[in-house]
Design an enzyme around this catalytic site. Sequence first.
Site, PDB file in Angstrom:
ATOM      1  CD  GLU A  51     -19.453 -10.638 -17.814  1.00 36.76           C
ATOM      2  OE1 GLU A  51     -19.927  -9.600 -18.308  1.00 36.76           O
ATOM      3  OE2 GLU A  51     -19.182 -10.748 -16.602  1.00 36.76           O
TER       4      GLU A  51
ATOM      5  CD  GLU B 157     -17.320  -9.305 -13.977  1.00 35.86           C
ATOM      6  OE1 GLU B 157     -16.570  -9.489 -14.943  1.00 35.86           O
ATOM      7  OE2 GLU B 157     -18.041  -8.280 -13.873  1.00 35.86           O
ATOM      8  CD  GLU B 158     -19.360  -5.165 -13.801  1.00 36.11           C
ATOM      9  OE1 GLU B 158     -18.240  -4.759 -14.154  1.00 36.11           O
ATOM     10  OE2 GLU B 158     -20.241  -5.482 -14.603  1.00 36.11           O
TER      11      GLU B 158
ATOM     12  CG  ASP C 104     -20.733  -7.362  -8.930  1.00 35.09           C
ATOM     13  OD1 ASP C 104     -20.926  -8.472  -9.473  1.00 35.09           O
ATOM     14  OD2 ASP C 104     -19.665  -6.727  -9.041  1.00 35.09           O
TER      15      ASP C 104
ATOM     16  CG  HIS D  91     -19.935  -1.011 -17.587  1.00 42.44           C
ATOM     17  ND1 HIS D  91     -18.663  -1.123 -17.066  1.00 42.44           N
ATOM     18  CD2 HIS D  91     -20.502  -2.229 -17.397  1.00 42.44           C
ATOM     19  CE1 HIS D  91     -18.466  -2.352 -16.596  1.00 42.44           C
ATOM     20  NE2 HIS D  91     -19.589  -3.033 -16.798  1.00 42.44           N
TER      21      HIS D  91
ATOM     22  CG  HIS E 239     -21.321 -10.133 -12.546  1.00 43.35           C
ATOM     23  ND1 HIS E 239     -21.870  -8.867 -12.528  1.00 43.35           N
ATOM     24  CD2 HIS E 239     -20.884 -10.326 -13.812  1.00 43.35           C
ATOM     25  CE1 HIS E 239     -21.756  -8.327 -13.738  1.00 43.35           C
ATOM     26  NE2 HIS E 239     -21.169  -9.193 -14.537  1.00 43.35           N
TER      27      HIS E 239
END
Length: 379
Positions: free
Chosen positions: A166, A137-138, A72, A352, A70
Amino acid sequence: MTAEHFPVTELAKDLISRPSVTPLDEGCQTLMAERLSAIGFNIEPMIFEDTTNMWARRGNQGPVFCFAGHTDVVPTGDISRWHTPPFEPTIIDGYLYGRGAADMKGSLAAMIVATERFVTKHPDHQGSIAFLITSDEEGPFINGTTRVIDTLEARNEKITWALVGEPSSTLKLGDVVKNGRRGSLTGNLTIKGIQGHVAYPHLADNPIHKAAPFLAELSQMHWDNGNEFFPPTSMQIANIHGGTGASNVIPGALEVMFNFRYSTEVTAEILIERVEALLKAHELDYDISWIFNGLPFLTGEGPLLDATRYAIHQVTGYDTSPQTTGGTSDGRFIAPTGAKVLELGPVNATIHKVNECVKVDDLEQLALCYEVILEQLLC
């Protein structure tokens, strides 16, 4: 050439500089498509609502090896707490800082560079190489990978192996790969009562008092024992809300959100049945709705896991540990098609968080791992 100027690092910096907070892509996929098109990939953009997706493929035969990921990223949080601006990629003491460095623009860069190297060395490789990339995805994951998979399934285009980028690693690159994930099921529950004055409880019906024994029992329930691949199913209450905020008002309803992370020893249907039986046993007046976030999946022994183990050992010198712990990924949408799915990416210690970063040397090693995996499966 220093590590700071490796092709993987340069591409990662270019991707990080694009502020692609979900569901934005900000040209990341265009950049990737240009690189892939130059080495013979057919590029198929798939735009659904506010989400940008890309399906890119080189070759027309099976087996199909797919890199999945992803573009994003999650929001930055308090920018004042970052050492450097989150969308101005900066290398400090051998680490590349920026939002998405570890989750997962570093992986995307490694995938592209690994594929370029592989195709240059093996232009007539077996099977096909594909990329499934999304900008959702997020976020709510409604118009991303799941829609691309629906499109592929409708035309009977199958993925044999999928490697998701990931950040699977824990302490050092490649120490952990994810060869499965638990299922996820969310319950949104409303316990009904009657609002009233706290001084006149006989004229009201307090849903918090009514729900307390149920919630206590729910939190203590044993769901299963897990198995050799999955830990026991767990349930966590995530949110509770009741009342007006005033101290003299009995609330008219209590809202509870809870989530299961479940093993292959149970099904979502079994969990729902047990929860609703408990609600009835406590004689509660309630409404409940359920959200299926993904089924559990497991990739056992076979070519993909063998190739990944071999690659990590060849590049790093140590053995990896396949695990199924952690949250969900878009692998849960790919696995139900019959594809074998693994996750391999950077160390996840800063994902994150503010000051997200990845070790520059790890990005180059990750690209080497990806390249060896391609060689093991398609040569």
